[in-house]
Design an enzyme around this catalytic site. Structure first.
Site, mmCIF file in Angstrom:
data_model
loop_
_atom_site.group_PDB
_atom_site.id
_atom_site.type_symbol
_atom_site.label_atom_id
_atom_site.label_comp_id
_atom_site.label_asym_id
_atom_site.label_seq_id
_atom_site.Cartn_x
_atom_site.Cartn_y
_atom_site.Cartn_z
ATOM 1 C CE LYS A 170 16.782 -21.504 3.134
ATOM 2 N NZ LYS A 170 16.455 -20.440 2.174
ATOM 3 C CE LYS A 183 23.706 -18.595 7.959
ATOM 4 N NZ LYS A 183 23.208 -18.615 6.587
ATOM 5 C CE LYS A 219 16.909 -12.150 6.499
ATOM 6 N NZ LYS A 219 16.555 -12.351 5.083
HETATM 7 P P1 AMP Z 1 19.531 -14.363 4.586
HETATM 8 O O1 AMP Z 1 19.564 -13.866 5.974
HETATM 9 O O2 AMP Z 1 19.884 -15.805 4.473
HETATM 10 O O3 AMP Z 1 18.297 -13.986 3.836
HETATM 11 O O4 AMP Z 1 20.742 -13.658 3.804
HETATM 12 C C1 AMP Z 1 20.688 -12.365 3.250
HETATM 13 C C2 AMP Z 1 22.104 -11.881 2.963
HETATM 14 O O5 AMP Z 1 22.819 -11.675 4.185
HETATM 15 C C3 AMP Z 1 22.969 -12.857 2.149
HETATM 16 O O6 AMP Z 1 23.824 -12.122 1.296
HETATM 17 C C4 AMP Z 1 23.748 -13.575 3.198
HETATM 18 O O7 AMP Z 1 24.970 -14.077 2.707
HETATM 19 C C5 AMP Z 1 23.980 -12.493 4.226
HETATM 20 N N1 AMP Z 1 24.070 -13.062 5.588
HETATM 21 C C6 AMP Z 1 23.096 -13.752 6.236
HETATM 22 N N2 AMP Z 1 23.513 -14.137 7.464
HETATM 23 C C7 AMP Z 1 24.779 -13.668 7.579
HETATM 24 C C8 AMP Z 1 25.754 -13.741 8.625
HETATM 25 N N3 AMP Z 1 25.498 -14.351 9.778
HETATM 26 N N4 AMP Z 1 26.953 -13.160 8.405
HETATM 27 C C9 AMP Z 1 27.230 -12.522 7.238
HETATM 28 N N5 AMP Z 1 26.355 -12.424 6.217
HETATM 29 C C10 AMP Z 1 25.146 -12.982 6.379
#
Ligand code: AMP
Ligand code: TRP
Length: 326
Positions: free
Chosen positions: A114, A194, A197
């Site tokens: 980041k 991965k 978002k």
């Molecule tokens: P974020 O999108 O980084 O705000 O993550 C929010 C939650 O979703 C966290 O618990 C992450 O570990 C989970 N998460 C985010 N992207 C993924 C993905 N591609 N696969 C599985 N879990 C995810």
């Protein structure tokens, strides 16, 4: 009856929620309501560590809260609130921060990624300490998150242990809870990265607000692998394996069962069937999301925050007593 174990998790109101968030984290947020006392946050203070626009931010906070309810977090059974509404999260962060070695924060891979993209700031650097405070402020036992949060959970456990060793037993050591299938959902356009978002390519993610038409298009254009056999083999067939996990989650069928049916059906046919399952699973979420008003969600968030303040204040009183601030 013994008291229920407690669970905490949080999500940042940045970007749109996708099926990776659902499969990796939110599905456990929902199912854990059955057996645990569950506490969930829209972690707005964390979201401020990268550049944002205040007007968008205000709406994104509400939108995420709505989505969390739309997937099945029930505000009558769980506490769901904005992190910034309970000041004890920030207060505990300070106390934990004086016990956090700089070197440990410097090793955080998420910080490095980041900081490269968004620039450095102190809040981004100490992000894991605020996350530890979120978890420890309610003295929870388990934290449902995707695989990418492993390092953050490790630092939280270290801080809890360090605190307990130095000042006496205050915190349980929290466990990370990740699903067997979907702990790391990959991009539809690049199965080596991965699903995220912040992906600029809109075809890479399926959003929980996508229409059936959009979902069909995105999954039909997902990158698959060479050959034509549908097999579950991450080393040689990462694109197909990712789709198999997604298909399995949304259809409720095992991967073996899907492979048995689609092994020789051809990628095209397989992708259409997967897309239909996803579209069918997303439709009720999208409808629930669209049917909720901002005002009703705000009211729910404030009620929960009031209740959470009581639990947070109890922990702070133990913490202050332990460290000599009483
Ligand atoms: P974020 O999108 O980084 O705000 O993550 C929010 C939650 O979703 C966290 O618990 C992450 O570990 C989970 N998460 C985010 N992207 C993924 C993905 N591609 N696969 C599985 N879990 C995810
Ligand atoms: N770091 C988490 C993420 O990026 C969000 C988060 C903040 C969190 N505080 C938390 C997750 C506490 C679990 C528990 O997804």
């Amino acid at each position: 009856m013994s008291e229920r174990q407690r669970v905490f998790s949080g999500m940042q109101p940045t970007g749109k929620i996708h099926i990776g968030n659902l499969m990796g984290a939110l599905s456990n947020w929902v199912s854990m309501q059955e057996e645990y006392s569950t506490i969930y946050n829209v972690v707005d203070l964390h979201a401020m560590t990268t550049p944002y626009d205040p007007a968008d931010f205000r709406q994104q906070r509400i939108n995420l809260a709505k989505m969390i309810i739309a997937v099945g977090v029930d505000p009558d059974r769980s506490l769901l609130y904005f992190q910034s509404d309970v000041a004890e999260h920030a207060e505990l962060t300070w106390i934990l921060s004086v016990m956090t070695p700089m070197g440990q924060l410097e090793r955080m891979t998420q910080y490095k990624e980041k900081a490269d993209k968004a620039g450095q700031n102190l809040g981004l650097f100490s992000y894991p300490v605020l996350m530890a405070a979120d978890i420890l402020i309610h003295r929870v036992h388990a934290v449902p998150v995707g695989d990418d949060q492993t390092q953050h959970l490790e630092i939280t456990r270290d801080l809890a242990e360090r605190f307990n060793n130095r000042f006496g037993e205050v915190f349980p050591i929290p466990e990370r809870i990740s699903p067997e299938i979907g702990a790391r959902v990959m991009s539809l356009q690049d199965p080596f990265s991965k699903m995220s978002k912040s992906d600029a390519n809109t075809k890479a993610t399926v959003l929980l607000t996508d229409t059936t038409d959009q979902i069909m298009k995105k999954i039909k254009s997902a990158v698959t692998d060479t050959g034509s056999e549908v097999a579950f083999d991450w080393d040689n067939k990462p694109g197909v394996s990712n789709l198999l996990e997604i298909f399995s989650y949304f259809s409720g069928r095992t991967i073996d069962d899907l492979v048995a049916e689609y092994a020789t059906a051809g990628y095209g046919h397989f992708k259409v069937a997967a897309a239909e399952a996803v579209a069918e699973g997303i439709a009720p979420i999208r409808e629930a999301y669209e049917g909720m008003s901002d005002a009703e969600v705000s009211a729910v968030m404030s009620t929960s925050a009031e209740k959470a303040k009581v639990s947070a204040a109890e922990t702070m009183s133990l913490v202050k007593g332990a460290v000599g601030l009483d």
